[in-house]
Structures are given as structure tokens and as C-alpha cells.
Write a protein that holds these residues in place. Structure first.
Motif, PDB file in Angstrom:
ATOM      1  N   THR A   1       0.844  -1.191   0.000  1.00 11.52           N
ATOM      2  CA  THR A   1       0.000   0.000   0.000  1.00 11.52           C
ATOM      3  C   THR A   1       0.879   1.241   0.000  1.00 11.52           C
ATOM      4  N   LEU A   2       0.374   2.291  -0.593  1.00 14.10           N
ATOM      5  CA  LEU A   2       1.029   3.593  -0.587  1.00 14.10           C
ATOM      6  C   LEU A   2       0.397   4.379   0.547  1.00 14.10           C
ATOM      7  N   ASP A   3       1.227   4.905   1.442  1.00 15.99           N
ATOM      8  CA  ASP A   3       0.709   5.497   2.671  1.00 15.99           C
ATOM      9  C   ASP A   3       1.498   6.745   3.036  1.00 15.99           C
ATOM     10  N   LEU A   4       1.002   7.458   4.028  1.00 17.09           N
ATOM     11  CA  LEU A   4       1.742   8.579   4.602  1.00 17.09           C
ATOM     12  C   LEU A   4       2.694   8.031   5.655  1.00 17.09           C
ATOM     13  N   PRO A   5       3.838   8.677   5.892  1.00 15.52           N
ATOM     14  CA  PRO A   5       4.768   8.209   6.925  1.00 15.52           C
ATOM     15  C   PRO A   5       4.123   8.240   8.303  1.00 15.52           C
TER      16      PRO A   5
ATOM     17  N   MET B   1      15.407  10.228   6.004  1.00 19.43           N
ATOM     18  CA  MET B   1      14.962   8.835   6.062  1.00 19.43           C
ATOM     19  C   MET B   1      15.381   8.127   7.350  1.00 19.43           C
ATOM     20  N   SER B   2      16.053   8.843   8.259  1.00 18.44           N
ATOM     21  CA  SER B   2      16.566   8.185   9.462  1.00 18.44           C
ATOM     22  C   SER B   2      15.447   7.604  10.327  1.00 18.44           C
TER      23      SER B   2
ATOM     24  N   SER C   1      12.864   2.806  12.477  1.00 20.49           N
ATOM     25  CA  SER C   1      11.652   2.038  12.779  1.00 20.49           C
ATOM     26  C   SER C   1      11.492   0.795  11.911  1.00 20.49           C
ATOM     27  N   GLU C   2      11.801   0.899  10.641  1.00 18.88           N
ATOM     28  CA  GLU C   2      11.586  -0.229   9.725  1.00 18.88           C
ATOM     29  C   GLU C   2      12.813  -1.110   9.540  1.00 18.88           C
ATOM     30  N   GLY C   3      13.982  -0.606   9.915  1.00 18.62           N
ATOM     31  CA  GLY C   3      15.208  -1.378   9.723  1.00 18.62           C
ATOM     32  C   GLY C   3      15.845  -1.793  11.027  1.00 18.62           C
TER      33      GLY C   3
ATOM     34  N   VAL D   1      19.481   3.651  20.943  1.00 17.16           N
ATOM     35  CA  VAL D   1      20.419   3.634  19.821  1.00 17.16           C
ATOM     36  C   VAL D   1      20.661   5.057  19.330  1.00 17.16           C
ATOM     37  N   PHE D   2      21.919   5.366  19.063  1.00 13.85           N
ATOM     38  CA  PHE D   2      22.319   6.650  18.489  1.00 13.85           C
ATOM     39  C   PHE D   2      22.693   6.419  17.027  1.00 13.85           C
ATOM     40  N   MET D   3      22.172   7.247  16.136  1.00 12.83           N
ATOM     41  CA  MET D   3      22.508   7.148  14.716  1.00 12.83           C
ATOM     42  C   MET D   3      23.420   8.315  14.356  1.00 12.83           C
ATOM     43  N   GLY D   4      24.496   8.034  13.651  1.00 15.19           N
ATOM     44  CA  GLY D   4      25.442   9.084  13.310  1.00 15.19           C
ATOM     45  C   GLY D   4      25.886   9.012  11.868  1.00 15.19           C
ATOM     46  N   GLY D   5      26.827   9.874  11.525  1.00 12.08           N
ATOM     47  CA  GLY D   5      27.308   9.947  10.151  1.00 12.08           C
ATOM     48  C   GLY D   5      26.189  10.406   9.241  1.00 12.08           C
ATOM     49  N   GLY D   6      26.027   9.735   8.124  1.00 12.59           N
ATOM     50  CA  GLY D   6      25.006  10.093   7.155  1.00 12.59           C
ATOM     51  C   GLY D   6      23.585   9.915   7.652  1.00 12.59           C
ATOM     52  N   CYS D   7      23.400   9.177   8.759  1.00 16.56           N
ATOM     53  CA  CYS D   7      22.060   8.977   9.311  1.00 16.56           C
ATOM     54  C   CYS D   7      21.579  10.192  10.101  1.00 16.56           C
ATOM     55  N   GLN D   8      22.521  10.908  10.715  1.00 19.30           N
ATOM     56  CA  GLN D   8      22.126  12.049  11.544  1.00 19.30           C
ATOM     57  C   GLN D   8      21.641  13.177  10.648  1.00 19.30           C
ATOM     58  N   GLY D   9      20.411  13.577  10.831  1.00 15.40           N
ATOM     59  CA  GLY D   9      19.842  14.646  10.031  1.00 15.40           C
ATOM     60  C   GLY D   9      19.245  14.189   8.713  1.00 15.40           C
TER      61      GLY D   9
END
Length: 134
Positions: A15-19, A96-97, A102-104, A85-93
Motif C-alpha cells: 500500500t502507498l501510505d503517509l509516513p 529517512m533516518s 523504525s523499519e530497519g 540507539v544513536f545514529m550518526g554519520g550520514g544517518c544524523q539529520g
């Protein structure tokens, strides 16, 4: 939406949905047929809960995130079941983070380590000036 003919079977039931995160723009494809995003099934985890999470991050999740210049670190384990969990590098900001978490990451951790009941994002996504490109 155009779907290549060889992908139609893999997309059936989607399905196509809103985030789910109201701060995230765009649309989301919810696909019940998708394979586990970041965790291969053949990783054997051992030790304390924190050690199992760290092994999963090191062996499976971070190699996948590294392809996009990102990484995830374990901050702490709370009440023997809640993982921060802390996300850094290309994930921060990165826009899609939230989806990556949530999905990964969350799905991979909770599928691989059943005693984990919640995964909390401890990242300050507003820190720095456009951290995705720094």
C-alpha cells in the motif's frame, strides 16, 4: 505509480501510505513481502543483552548503514529490555533516518533478540549544520 513487470509479484499487497512520523515528508510504500532489511538470518548472537545488540550492530546493521555513510551505536540498555540507539554519520539529520530506525534497525533488533521490547532513537537529529552532508 509504475512498477517493473519483474517486481509485480514482490509488490503484491503493498500500500502507498503517509509516513508514521508526521515530521517526515513524502509517501511510504508498506510492503508485507519485504525481506528483513538489515539482519541476515545466520548471525548467532551470544552474551548479555547489550553484547547481543552490539554484535548485531557490528555484524549486520552497521555494514548496511555504512553504504550510506551512516552508523548506529548502542547507547544503553534500560530495564533489561529497552535499547537506546544513536545514529550518526550520514544517518544524523537524514530525512529517512526515522524510517531506517523504525523499519530497519528496530525491526532487526527485535526480530533477532526477542527480549528487546522497545528501541528508542537517542539521536539529536538537529545537531550540527546539515549533518547529512558534513
Amino acid at each position: 505509480m509504475i512498477i517493473p513487470a519483474d517486481s509485480v509479484d514482490d509488490m503484491r499487497g503493498s500500500t502507498l501510505d503517509l509516513p508514521s512520523n508526521p515530521m517526515q515528508g513524502g509517501l511510504v510504500i508498506r510492503n508485507p513481502n519485504r525481506p528483513p532489511v538489515l539482519a541476515p538470518e545466520d548471525i548467532e548472537l551470544s552474551g548479555t543483552l547489550a553484547e547481543k545488540v552490539q554484535q548485531l550492530l557490528d555484524l549486520s546493521i552497521n555494514p548496511a548503514l555504512a553504504a550510506h555513510g551512516g552508523f548506529a551505536n548502542l547507547v544503553k540498555v534500560e530495564d533489561d529490555s529497552i535499547v537506546h540507539v544513536f545514529m550518526g554519520g550520514g544517518c544524523q539529520g537524514c530525512s529517512m533516518s526515522a524510517m531506517t530506525l523504525s523499519e530497519g534497525i528496530k525491526t532487526s533488533i527485535m526480530d533477532a533478540i526477542p527480549e528487546v521490547t522497545e528501541v528508542i532513537d537517542a539521536t539529536d537529529h538537529t545537531a550540527g549544520e546539515n549533518p547529512f552532508y558534513s
